[in-house]
Each structure stands twice: as structure tokens, then as C-alpha cells.
Scaffold this active site. Sequence first.
Site, PDB file in Angstrom:
ATOM      1  N   ARG A  57       4.994 -12.894   9.863  1.00 33.24           N
ATOM      2  CA  ARG A  57       5.580 -11.564   9.696  1.00 33.24           C
ATOM      3  C   ARG A  57       6.958 -11.526  10.324  1.00 33.24           C
ATOM      4  O   ARG A  57       7.235 -12.278  11.257  1.00 33.24           O
ATOM      5  CB  ARG A  57       4.763 -10.513  10.459  1.00 33.24           C
ATOM      6  CG  ARG A  57       3.409 -10.233   9.955  1.00 33.24           C
ATOM      7  CD  ARG A  57       2.744  -9.228  10.876  1.00 33.24           C
ATOM      8  NE  ARG A  57       3.145  -7.868  10.546  1.00 33.24           N
ATOM      9  CZ  ARG A  57       2.546  -7.133   9.616  1.00 33.24           C
ATOM     10  NH1 ARG A  57       1.526  -7.599   8.952  1.00 33.24           N
ATOM     11  NH2 ARG A  57       2.956  -5.909   9.354  1.00 33.24           N
ATOM     12  N   GLU A  88       0.875  -1.167   0.000  1.00 31.24           N
ATOM     13  CA  GLU A  88       0.000   0.000   0.000  1.00 31.24           C
ATOM     14  C   GLU A  88       0.914   1.219   0.000  1.00 31.24           C
ATOM     15  O   GLU A  88       1.785   1.331   0.871  1.00 31.24           O
ATOM     16  CB  GLU A  88      -0.890   0.003   1.253  1.00 31.24           C
ATOM     17  CG  GLU A  88      -1.820   1.196   1.236  1.00 31.24           C
ATOM     18  CD  GLU A  88      -2.806   1.255   2.397  1.00 31.24           C
ATOM     19  OE1 GLU A  88      -2.826   0.335   3.234  1.00 31.24           O
ATOM     20  OE2 GLU A  88      -3.558   2.248   2.451  1.00 31.24           O
ATOM     21  N   LYS A 118       3.538   0.773  10.001  1.00 24.96           N
ATOM     22  CA  LYS A 118       3.726   2.009   9.239  1.00 24.96           C
ATOM     23  C   LYS A 118       3.091   3.200   9.956  1.00 24.96           C
ATOM     24  O   LYS A 118       3.587   4.314   9.869  1.00 24.96           O
ATOM     25  CB  LYS A 118       3.148   1.858   7.836  1.00 24.96           C
ATOM     26  CG  LYS A 118       4.129   1.209   6.878  1.00 24.96           C
ATOM     27  CD  LYS A 118       3.630   1.263   5.456  1.00 24.96           C
ATOM     28  CE  LYS A 118       2.765   0.075   5.146  1.00 24.96           C
ATOM     29  NZ  LYS A 118       2.305   0.006   3.756  1.00 24.96           N
TER      30      LYS A 118
HETATM   31  P1  ATP Z   1       0.803  -1.615   7.989  1.00 18.97           P
HETATM   32  O1  ATP Z   1      -0.283  -2.541   8.475  1.00 18.97           O
HETATM   33  O2  ATP Z   1       1.807  -1.225   9.013  1.00 18.97           O
HETATM   34  O3  ATP Z   1       0.277  -0.461   7.171  1.00 18.97           O
HETATM   35  P2  ATP Z   1       1.057  -3.525   5.948  1.00 18.97           P
HETATM   36  O4  ATP Z   1       1.497  -4.836   6.390  1.00 18.97           O
HETATM   37  O5  ATP Z   1      -0.398  -3.371   5.713  1.00 18.97           O
HETATM   38  O6  ATP Z   1       1.619  -2.463   6.945  1.00 18.97           O
HETATM   39  P3  ATP Z   1       1.471  -3.329   3.135  1.00 18.97           P
HETATM   40  O7  ATP Z   1       2.089  -2.250   2.338  1.00 18.97           O
HETATM   41  O8  ATP Z   1       0.032  -3.582   2.959  1.00 18.97           O
HETATM   42  O9  ATP Z   1       1.813  -3.034   4.659  1.00 18.97           O
HETATM   43  O10 ATP Z   1       2.285  -4.659   2.940  1.00 18.97           O
HETATM   44  C1  ATP Z   1       2.657  -5.178   1.686  1.00 18.97           C
HETATM   45  C2  ATP Z   1       3.050  -6.609   1.856  1.00 18.97           C
HETATM   46  O11 ATP Z   1       4.116  -6.730   2.782  1.00 18.97           O
HETATM   47  C3  ATP Z   1       1.902  -7.447   2.409  1.00 18.97           C
HETATM   48  O12 ATP Z   1       1.842  -8.649   1.674  1.00 18.97           O
HETATM   49  C4  ATP Z   1       2.284  -7.688   3.840  1.00 18.97           C
HETATM   50  O13 ATP Z   1       1.783  -8.904   4.276  1.00 18.97           O
HETATM   51  C5  ATP Z   1       3.820  -7.671   3.766  1.00 18.97           C
HETATM   52  N1  ATP Z   1       4.389  -7.265   5.062  1.00 18.97           N
HETATM   53  C6  ATP Z   1       4.155  -6.124   5.729  1.00 18.97           C
HETATM   54  N2  ATP Z   1       4.796  -6.126   6.917  1.00 18.97           N
HETATM   55  C7  ATP Z   1       5.466  -7.291   7.000  1.00 18.97           C
HETATM   56  C8  ATP Z   1       6.328  -7.888   7.972  1.00 18.97           C
HETATM   57  N3  ATP Z   1       6.618  -7.281   9.125  1.00 18.97           N
HETATM   58  N4  ATP Z   1       6.843  -9.101   7.700  1.00 18.97           N
HETATM   59  C9  ATP Z   1       6.562  -9.729   6.542  1.00 18.97           C
HETATM   60  N5  ATP Z   1       5.768  -9.223   5.585  1.00 18.97           N
HETATM   61  C10 ATP Z   1       5.223  -8.019   5.793  1.00 18.97           C
HETATM   62 MG    MG Z   2      -1.819  -3.492   4.306  1.00 20.76          MG
END
Ligand code: ATP
Ligand code: MG
Length: 571
Positions: free
Chosen positions: A276, A42, A286
Amino acid sequence: MTIKEKDTSLEKKNISFVEQIVENDLAEGKNAGRIQTRFPPEPNGYLHIGHAKAICMDFGVAEKYNGVCNLRFDDTNPTKENNEYVENILNDITWLGFKWGKIFYASDYFDKLWEFAVWMIKNGHAYIDEQTSEQIAEQKGTPTTPGRPSPYRDRPIEESLALFEKMNTPEADEGSMVLRAKLDMANPNMHFRDPIMYRIIHTPHHRTGTKWHAYPMYDFAHGQSDYFEGVTHSICTLEFVPHRPLYDKFIDFLKEMNGETENISDFRPRQIEFNRLNLTYTVMSKRKLLALVNEKKVSGWDDPRMPTLCGMRRRGYSPESIRKFIDSIGYTKFDALNDMALLEAAVREDLNRRAIRVSAVVNPVKLVITNYPDGMTEEMTAINNPENEADGTHSITFSKHLWIERDDFMEDAPKKFFRMSPGKEVRLKNAYIVKCTGCTKDADGNIVEIQAEYDPESKSGREGANRKVKGTLHWVSADHCKKATVRIYDRLFSVENPSADERDFRELLNPESMKINANCFVENYAAERKPGEYLQFQRIGYFMADPESTADTPVFNKTVGLKDTWAKQNK
Ligand code: ATP
Ligand code: MG
């Protein structure tokens, strides 16, 4: 609950369970042997090392099985997303060393998703709910008690269709209504209790401008986008496990709309979840990282203390070390907390092979070579990297007046002190053997200058010059160096698992996470290094020039020490 990962080895794990699933699918001939993955960020922030774990998996599987990994920006919430984030995400993925196939945006599918939503309404699978979000939440029930139906659940289809059109106009008030799927208010899976498909947002979108006012929710966009693109394996993190039945359900509806029975096509994307990445002494959310940036607790997304890829790049971490670390922790079905020290060990191991060795004195005291001619200089040869001959050499100027580390001198030294003390010999790296003759102190007894005599026959590299002396010290020539600032970093948070702490995360920040030492001297060659060049300040640690650095006023970020001193301190 997250348990702390015990494994501290940097060895790559065997084939992951995700790869095993992919191999089984290939063996069964699914999707005609086609492998397609996607990385779906995102664009509401910068990528962090947790994303790197997902990237390594998504791109890694595609690479390993001759497939393709596309990028899809999950841009369904215009209030938080923008192009700056898009650009930086592309930059960070490239830096990590991965190549995407195509770039897609969830917003590319807004028309298609709208059409699908209309089909859902027309077929009695969706309705407009005009209750407040509080009312909807209150009726949802709990995992053990069923929810209650909305009073709008059975409203006429025509009414819902008209209101759905209205949702997408500037006149509709945000929060005044939502489109919900009509599924099962008693389902033990809460995501089935008439999930929201669309909501009203008037903030202009970074790509579609003001065309839309109704935006699909993640659950009504992600699976369908995977389906539209032909994704075979939709790999994500464990928190999406409970979303999977809904992911599959919407795809069932989509296939039904397309008149696609299993006989015509058995294609459907398959969601697979892994754990994760959580790291000690930092946070990955984030939302929290954005708060640190906005509240100026750090200098920006690329502050070298941040767990972001741009922060790590600025600090001097190599992409190879990050990938090595991720390989070594592996992928499982259980959330865990990984030790930051393991990441640092991977960085140290990689930089040892990569870094150019330079001389820098971080706690300087003067050394005068009393028998060296005034005004004379010599260019000494310094090997850039003993681990890689191809990195060549550079020259370092030697003269009568030098800077050495204050800690490298002791007036009354114990026997085992193999550095500089009166009457003892040491080698000055790449130069001569010198014998300390004494020191000068100020009125308060502080040492202000050390004196020594050099042995002209002992020049490094000279035949027979290598007589045995126990210590070798680094130095810079006082007239041939630059004064430099060094930024030394510690953990960003002072508790091991800030995400599990009840206190506000701001209260857990480590007040000592950055120290600035503006009184260093570095050889000229070091002062000319640019961001992106990996350096080792000999005997001190790994460093990288900061983007704020200039050749006249160099600034360096400490990447990591030569040894894991932190583990010892905290025993
Ligand atoms: P936030 O919830 O903090 O906004 P997010 O996980 O929703 O972060 P995205 O940009 O939607 O962030 O994530 C893109 C991809 O990265 C998704 O497939 C997510 O599962 C993966 N991802 C995000 N954080 C982690 C993490 N800590 N470890 C492994 N994969 C991750
Ligand atoms: Mg997300």
C-alpha cells in the site's frame, strides 16, 4: 511496522515484480495471452492517492500488455455506499488519465452469488449460524490455538436452506444469523475457520433497492466477481495475502459447481499483492477521512489538505505529477512510509514545466515612481512560461503607483541585499530599472510608502536596456490589480506517521494546516484564471484559483512552494 522509505529519487524504477509475473504468465501461454485486470473501489468514499497507486498498476499493466482494465464497484455493503461516490470515482480516474473497458458492479452478481451459496449449502459446504457475532468471534480461536465448531455447524441442509431464504426477507433481524462456509476450524489461516459468506442488512442498496436483505461478504464476492468477468490478474494490496487461499478455495468450489475440471478450462484469476501507499503527515483510511469531513475538521472531501485526488486537484497538483511520483516509488512486497516531500518534489518539477507565470504581491507595500507621469500607463509584455514558448505572452499594466513585496525593501540593507534599498538600482520585472530614493513612515515608524525614479531608457526588451542590475522584483500596478485571498497550506497532521500513533487521529491534526492571507494583490490576468489552470506566482510559489474564486474577488490555493522550505525548517 512500517519503515520510512529512504529512496528520494524521482526516477522510474525498473519493471515491477507484478509486471514480471505477468510477463512469465504470457511466456507460458496462460489464458491464451489474454490480460485482463480490474480496479475495484468500494463506493464508500472518494479516491485518495493510495488508490492512485492501485489505479496506475491495474490500468498500467493492462495498457502495457495490450489488455483491458475494467472497473468494478465493490458495492456489497449498502450502509456505506452511494451514487455520489460512484460518480466522483469515475471523474477522478478520468482526471488521472486512464480509460476503463467496462463498468461492472459486484451487485450485478447478487443473483449468481446467491445461486452459488445455495449450491454450497446443498453440497454440505455452508450452514446458517444463529449465534451472535460475539459468540462466533469467541469460538474462532487464535492463530496458534484451533477454533471450536459452532453448535449449528452440522444442522440439516434443509434447515439451512430454509433459513437462508428467510435471511433475505424484511422479517429477518439484522445480526440474527449469518451464512458460514464449512471449511476448517483448526486451519492455521484464520480466514478458513468457517468464514462468513452472507449477513443481513436492511438498508436499501443504491442500485438494487430493497430487493436484497442478505448481502455477500467481500471474500464471497471478490474472487467470484473476478472469475465471472474473466479477470486474469487480480492485483491488490498486501493485506489480502492471507485471504488468497480462501479466494482460491471459493473459485475451486465455483469451478466444481460449473462442472469445470482443469481439463475443460484452466482459467482462474490470479491474485497478486503489492504494498500500500502510506504517506507521511496524512492518513489513507477512508473511515478516518470520512470522519474529518463529517466532523468538519476539513471543508470537504476536496479540501486541498486532504490526500484525496479531488483535494489534490483543487490544490493544483497535476495528474502527471501524481503518476510520476507513483512511478518513482515503485511496487514492492513490503509496507513502507513514503515521504510527502517526494510527492511535492514531483509536483514542483511538473508545474515548473506547466505553470503560467503571473505577478502577485502577498505582503504589499506601496512603491511610487516619482518621475513617471501621473495618469500614464504602459502595457508591458510578460512571458507566460519560459519553459514553453508555445504558451505565449500576456500584458501587464505599468503605472506610477505600484505594489511590491514588503520584504523586497530594506532601509539599511547589508551589502548582499540585491533588492530595493535607498540609492540602489533594481529591475522591475518586464518593465524598467528603478533607483530607490527613499521611503515614508507613519508615526510608529512603519514604512508606508517607498519612492523610486525610473530610467526611461531601460525598458525591458529595448536595445541596450539590459545594463547590469543584480535584483529583479515583481510588482503589480495599484490601479490595475485585484485584491485577492490566498490560502496557504501546511501538513494536515503534525506527526509523521499518524496511523502508527496511539492517540486519536483527531488530536494529531496540525492546527496550523491552513493560513489565510486576504491582503494580496494580483495582476488582472491572474485574477481571471480559472480552477484547472496551473499558475506560478513569480518568486513565491505555485498556485491555483479555487472554485470559490471570482474575477472580482479572486481566491487562490497555494499548491507548493518553489523550494522545499519545509525540510529545512524541520531539520
Ligand atoms: P478503506 O479500507 O480505507 O475503506 P480500501 O482499501 O478498502 O479503503 P477500496 O475502495 O476497497 O478501499 O480500494 C480499492 C482498491 O484500491 C483496492 O484494490 C485496494 O487494495 C486499493 N488501495 C486502497 N488503498 C490503497 C493504498 N493506500 N495504496 C495502494 N492501494 C490502495
Ligand atoms: Mg476495501
